[in-house]
Design an enzyme around this catalytic site. Structure first.
Site, mmCIF file in Angstrom:
data_model
loop_
_atom_site.group_PDB
_atom_site.id
_atom_site.type_symbol
_atom_site.label_atom_id
_atom_site.label_comp_id
_atom_site.label_asym_id
_atom_site.label_seq_id
_atom_site.Cartn_x
_atom_site.Cartn_y
_atom_site.Cartn_z
ATOM 1 C CG ASP A 83 -12.689 -1.519 -1.457
ATOM 2 O OD1 ASP A 83 -12.452 -2.841 -1.436
ATOM 3 O OD2 ASP A 83 -12.855 -0.858 -1.378
ATOM 4 C CG ASP A 135 -1.708 -1.451 1.118
ATOM 5 O OD1 ASP A 135 -2.299 -1.612 -0.051
ATOM 6 O OD2 ASP A 135 -2.694 -1.409 2.090
#
Length: 240
Positions: free
Chosen positions: A129, A8
């Protein structure tokens, strides 16, 4: 089942967030390309990259870090975060990204997902998500009334390569993935499903592998950086 180590990217660094909160970022390194190379040298066959700044900005922000990773490794890479138009999709695929992940636009502009999947077969994934079964967008900052399974089924015939399902409340919390919800989604659609969020132990990987659904893979981040998951053991378990 494939293990996808997560890299990330925030401000050019490797970080992990806690439940998607940008202010709750832990920095794990300032050389993403070196981190990517170490994962590959350990035997990983894919990498999962997220441009966190891009997810909030709606456009690529950590492009230099992504390109450095692409130059450093020879395994396929999937990338999400800030990819919301055909030009950006084509640009990343041209630069060597193997699979782009479309999240926010899957809710706001599903026709773009269909167009991209048709134009680039096998190279477009949908990132779903969710909090409490409902889809969140814009770097998880906005919640919708769209249910996870309903969104996934919209793309059943679109040629999407995979669905990456993240339970936001589990992400970065080291509390285990939502195995039940992940299996339910995988059994509800024909599209391959990749589990994400909370994968923090070998037992979690075993649970996903044996969940009763044929998952494509699992993404893990913090647990690999913290050493909670031994990478060589994880690779053995997912391939069993």
């Amino acid at each position: 089942m494939i293990l996808y180590p997560a890299i990330d990217l925030k401000d050019g660094q490797c970080v992990r967030l806690l439940r998607g909160e940008m202010d709750a970022a832990t920095v794990f390194g300032d050389d993403p390309a070196a981190q990517a190379k170490s994962f590959v040298e350990a035997g990983c066959k894919w990498l999962h990259l997220v441009d966190l700044n891009g997810a909030f900005a709606g456009r690529p922000v950590n492009g230099a870090a992504v390109e450095a990773i692409l130059a450093a490794v020879d395994v396929p890479v999937q990338l999400g975060g800030g990819i919301r138009d055909m030009a950006t999709i084509e640009g990343w695929l041209t630069k060597g990204v193997s699979r782009v992940i479309l999240g926010t636009v899957a809710v706001e502009n599903p026709d773009l997902v269909r167009e991209a999947a048709a134009a680039f077969p096998g190279h477009v994934a949908v990132g779903i998500d969710a909090r409490n079964g409902r889809v969140a967008t814009k770097g998880w900052a906005e919640e919708t009334d769209v249910m996870v399974t309903d969104l996934a089924r919209q793309f059943e015939d679109a040629g999407v390569a995979a669905i990456i399902y993240t339970d936001i409340d589990r992400d970065g919390a080291m509390q285990g993935p939502n195995v039940t919800a992940t299996a339910a989604l995988a059994n509800a659609v024909q599209i391959p499903v990749i589990a994400s969020g909370g994968v923090s132990s070998i037992d979690d990987l075993v649970a996903l592998r044996d969940c009763g659904a044929a998952l494509d893979g699992a993404i893990s981040g913090r647990a690999l950086y913290d050493g909670a998951i031994d990478l060589s053991e994880a690779l053995r378990v997912v391939s069993a």
